[in-house]
Enzyme design. Sequence first.
Site, PDB file in Angstrom:
ATOM      1  N   GLY A   1      18.877  -3.981   6.579  1.00 15.36           N
ATOM      2  CA  GLY A   1      17.382  -3.675   6.001  1.00 15.36           C
ATOM      3  C   GLY A   1      16.659  -4.903   6.327  1.00 15.36           C
ATOM      4  O   GLY A   1      17.217  -6.134   6.069  1.00 15.36           O
ATOM      5  N   CYS A   2      15.222  -4.803   6.031  1.00 17.18           N
ATOM      6  CA  CYS A   2      14.531  -6.054   6.099  1.00 17.18           C
ATOM      7  C   CYS A   2      14.637  -6.894   4.879  1.00 17.18           C
ATOM      8  O   CYS A   2      14.627  -8.126   4.814  1.00 17.18           O
ATOM      9  CB  CYS A   2      13.092  -5.630   6.412  1.00 17.18           C
ATOM     10  SG  CYS A   2      12.282  -4.215   5.202  1.00 17.18           S
ATOM     11  N   TYR A   3      14.409  -6.380   3.516  1.00 13.59           N
ATOM     12  CA  TYR A   3      14.720  -6.885   2.423  1.00 13.59           C
ATOM     13  C   TYR A   3      15.999  -7.675   2.208  1.00 13.59           C
ATOM     14  O   TYR A   3      16.162  -8.682   1.740  1.00 13.59           O
ATOM     15  CB  TYR A   3      14.437  -6.003   1.269  1.00 13.59           C
ATOM     16  CG  TYR A   3      12.970  -5.569   1.148  1.00 13.59           C
ATOM     17  CD1 TYR A   3      12.003  -6.592   0.729  1.00 13.59           C
ATOM     18  CD2 TYR A   3      12.440  -4.323   0.849  1.00 13.59           C
ATOM     19  CE1 TYR A   3      10.614  -6.172   0.487  1.00 13.59           C
ATOM     20  CE2 TYR A   3      11.264  -3.967   0.652  1.00 13.59           C
ATOM     21  CZ  TYR A   3      10.304  -4.846   0.420  1.00 13.59           C
ATOM     22  OH  TYR A   3       9.106  -4.711   0.053  1.00 13.59           O
TER      23      TYR A   3
END
Length: 335
Positions: A146-148
């Site tokens: 995921g980006c986070y």
Amino acid sequence: MVKVGVVGASGYTGLELVKMLVTHSGFQLTYLATTQGDTMIEKLHPSLVDVISLPVEKADANSVAERCELVFLALPHKASMGFAKLLLDKGVKVVDLSADYRLELDTYEAHYCAHEDKAHLGDATYALIEYYREELKGTSLAAGPGCYPTATLLGILPFIPYLDTSAPLFVDAKSGVSGAGKTLSETAHFVTINDNIFAYNPIKHRHAPEIAEKIEKIHGAKMNVNFVPHLIPATRGELVSVYATLKEDIDPMEVLKKHYENDPFIRIRETPVDIKSTAGTHFCDIFAAKNGNALFVSSAIDNLLRGASSQALVAANLMCGYDEGMGIPTIAYIP
């Protein structure tokens, strides 16, 4: 040339993949698809007029297998695993940008849904490049983080051996609106986000267990991760600030410099990082400081690139025997 395709070409991450693949010297883009099909890529994305002209078909596993050696799946969770398992059984390498293969089974089913492809789940390699580079070279299934979690893990992982892991980890994350995708929603409406900033799914967001799981897998440390994401009035970019408790005295910047000295896409900054300097690039910028035993780590990435599409392309490069930097954007969108 390795023949590749993109399934899910209508979204933002699909567009970013196409933009990079158009000029990639090792990949030939031979297949584009969405769930609907029956259009052209330049019609879906007018910015590509006179850049590339390819039909966008209705996604079909047999067509992918006939025309591609590797495919990028820029699909939502659940939809992705149903398609991936067909492709993997046909010998096609898969780089999945969804959540479907990035977690252990129990973690995934607790926070998403029942998993439909348990047979291949154990074969997936988590595509956090700096920590799974060698494993990616031998895999047929790369699972994009995921980006986070990407921004958070790249910032905090070098410090885990020096942390009091019994103390909670606090993650304050802020992302541009493109992270919500193209689907219209009240949250991403201009009137809602303009001149505004707000938290969403605080503490309960499903990226928290992803962060905790990877810390444990890489360092063997169980940590209580408190993750709070915020939406900011920007198109792209992501800034993550992590707060932790040290168990010993260290020089945070020296730890970062030594840890990432051989990683070309990690930039250690002497001053606090910003999202504009990484927008349009694969770089992750990191800064750290301490006050006594209180540690502050801040990292910045482009949520659509390092947080999704360029990280997927680096994984594909490694899977196909290419240099990891081939075709990877490095010039920021400044001003």
